[in-house]
Design an enzyme around this catalytic site. Sequence first.
Site, mmCIF file in Angstrom:
data_model
loop_
_atom_site.group_PDB
_atom_site.id
_atom_site.type_symbol
_atom_site.label_atom_id
_atom_site.label_comp_id
_atom_site.label_asym_id
_atom_site.label_seq_id
_atom_site.Cartn_x
_atom_site.Cartn_y
_atom_site.Cartn_z
ATOM 1 N N ASP A 30 -9.486 -0.792 -44.839
ATOM 2 C CA ASP A 30 -10.167 -2.058 -45.103
ATOM 3 C C ASP A 30 -10.056 -2.953 -43.866
ATOM 4 O O ASP A 30 -8.997 -3.049 -43.239
ATOM 5 C CB ASP A 30 -9.550 -2.748 -46.324
ATOM 6 N N ILE A 31 -11.155 -3.612 -43.528
ATOM 7 C CA ILE A 31 -11.201 -4.457 -42.324
ATOM 8 C C ILE A 31 -10.329 -5.713 -42.485
ATOM 9 O O ILE A 31 -9.940 -6.330 -41.495
ATOM 10 C CB ILE A 31 -12.673 -4.833 -42.018
ATOM 11 N N ASN A 87 -13.325 -3.645 -58.054
ATOM 12 C CA ASN A 87 -13.951 -4.879 -58.515
ATOM 13 C C ASN A 87 -15.388 -4.578 -58.932
ATOM 14 O O ASN A 87 -16.077 -3.791 -58.277
ATOM 15 C CB ASN A 87 -13.922 -5.925 -57.398
ATOM 16 N N GLN A 94 -16.797 -8.427 -56.756
ATOM 17 C CA GLN A 94 -17.280 -7.316 -55.933
ATOM 18 C C GLN A 94 -18.211 -7.879 -54.867
ATOM 19 O O GLN A 94 -19.190 -8.554 -55.193
ATOM 20 C CB GLN A 94 -18.025 -6.293 -56.797
ATOM 21 N N HIS A 100 -16.342 1.430 -54.862
ATOM 22 C CA HIS A 100 -15.197 1.693 -53.983
ATOM 23 C C HIS A 100 -13.907 1.388 -54.722
ATOM 24 O O HIS A 100 -13.860 0.507 -55.572
ATOM 25 C CB HIS A 100 -15.277 0.883 -52.679
ATOM 26 N N HIS A 102 -10.097 0.299 -53.967
ATOM 27 C CA HIS A 102 -9.094 -0.195 -53.030
ATOM 28 C C HIS A 102 -7.783 0.534 -53.333
ATOM 29 O O HIS A 102 -7.355 0.592 -54.492
ATOM 30 C CB HIS A 102 -8.833 -1.687 -53.246
#
Length: 114
Positions: A30-31, A87, A94, A100, A102
Amino acid sequence: MSDCLFCKIIAGEIPSSKVYEDDLCYAFHDISPQAPTHFLVVPKEHIQSVSAVNDENARIVGHIFAVIAKLADELGFAGPGYRVVSNIGQAGQQTVPHLHFHVLAGRDMTWPPG
Ligand code: AMP
Ligand code: ZN
């Protein structure tokens, strides 16, 4: 889906830090990490969210959970424990409409989530 951020990441059109890849899914960091370990696991097929999971595509989701369990073992956080979050929609916060999961690890989580 041509204008989907995660479809572009899967296609290599936008750079990402790969954690794992196979025929069905792609995992990348994750960024904006929310834990010492925070990566996302996404199906290569564009599925909008958990709300779009059905009998036809559910095996991909099952496969993703098997991948998460394998990565947790290999990366060493299965023992201490970790969190998997998805989410869904606006109230679920979301922000990217491509399913996706996490995967967060490396610290004690709090409950309830915000
Ligand atoms: P969500 O808010 O549940 O839809 O999660 C979307 C996640 O994607 C957020 O945690 C973002 O930090 C992450 N994200 C957004 N753009 C990128 C990117 N280019 N590379 C990696 N992660 C990203
Ligand atoms: Zn997509």
